[in-house]
Design a protein around this motif. Structure first.
Motif, mmCIF file in Angstrom:
data_model
loop_
_atom_site.group_PDB
_atom_site.id
_atom_site.type_symbol
_atom_site.label_atom_id
_atom_site.label_comp_id
_atom_site.label_asym_id
_atom_site.label_seq_id
_atom_site.Cartn_x
_atom_site.Cartn_y
_atom_site.Cartn_z
ATOM 1 N N LEU A 113 6.887 -10.610 -9.126
ATOM 2 C CA LEU A 113 7.956 -11.377 -9.767
ATOM 3 C C LEU A 113 8.894 -10.416 -10.509
ATOM 4 N N SER A 114 10.167 -10.764 -10.599
ATOM 5 C CA SER A 114 11.129 -9.919 -11.316
ATOM 6 C C SER A 114 10.686 -9.717 -12.758
ATOM 7 N N ASN A 141 13.856 -12.469 -7.465
ATOM 8 C CA ASN A 141 13.123 -13.724 -7.270
ATOM 9 C C ASN A 141 12.785 -14.384 -8.604
ATOM 10 N N ASN A 143 13.153 -16.895 -11.834
ATOM 11 C CA ASN A 143 13.440 -18.326 -11.950
ATOM 12 C C ASN A 143 13.816 -18.645 -13.400
ATOM 13 N N THR A 195 5.447 -17.339 -13.413
ATOM 14 C CA THR A 195 6.147 -18.546 -12.990
ATOM 15 C C THR A 195 5.551 -19.763 -13.684
#
Length: 213
Positions: A113-114, A141, A143, A195
């Motif tokens: 994930l970023s 990517n 969110n 996330t």
């Protein structure tokens, strides 16, 4: 370990030479006792034990964070063991016999994930650490609903305070309360993202150290 089928003589129990027999959960087994090491305290062995001890102290202290940060690397091993292996092999520095964790390379979270953009910390207010970062939810990517994972590690007390479901990536700030007993102690600071559904994590970012107030 080899199983022994119950035959006319039954299973082996105890030690015969360098062969040891016993029973576990109703299953007979045998194993060979390893040959003794001529010098179990060679310099290499002592150094490795010292490195292992330093790593273990760190990973045990940040275990709640590690359980989320290494969750997806726990393949045929626990998240704890995955983190132990990574830090031991990649983030131990020093000259024998004085080894220590290199916090800048000691990832406490690993994933695709970023990561955080321009993260900073502020310890000016007593009893808390303020984490800040820039919103990069439109990049890679990332969110908008990704949650901040924040870690305050106190090496002198060998304990930590962590938050694994912090503010959304778009919020850009989160306060983490720390014990008043941390005042005057040096703390090591890390952050990552997870996330909202917990299906991905980012690599952690080391934000440096500071003196708690």
């Amino acid at each position: 370990m080899g199983k022994i089928a119950q035959g006319i003589l039954g299973g082996l129990s105890g030690k015969v030479g360098n062969i040891i027999g016993g029973s576990w959960k109703g299953i007979d087994y045998i194993r060979i006792k390893p040959s003794s090491v001529a010098n179990p305290r060679t310099i290499g062995q002592v150094n490795q034990r010292n490195k292992f001890t330093v790593t273990l102290e760190f990973i045990q202290a940040v275990k709640p964070f590690i359980q989320k940060g290494y969750k997806f690397l726990a393949v045929k091993k626990t998240a704890f063991n995955a983190a132990m292996s990574y830090v031991l092999n990649n983030a131990i520095t020093g000259v024998e016999p004085d080894f220590e964790v290199d916090y800048a390379t000691a990832l406490v979270s690993r994933g695709g994930l970023s990561a955080a953009l321009n993260p900073t910390t502020d310890l000016a207010t007593p009893g808390e650490v303020t984490f800040n970062w820039d919103d990069n939810s439109a990049e890679g990517n990332a969110n908008t609903t990704d949650k901040a994972m924040l870690l305050v590690y106190n090496p002198s007390k060998k304990e930590s305070i962590s938050l694994t479901d912090g503010a959304d990536r778009t919020v850009g700030t989160q306060i983490v309360a720390i014990p008043t007993t941390y005042a005057g102690d040096t703390v090591e600071l890390f952050m990552a993202f997870i996330t909202a559904d917990g299906s991905q994590v980012s690599n952690s970012t080391y934000l440096g150290s500071g003196i708690a107030n």
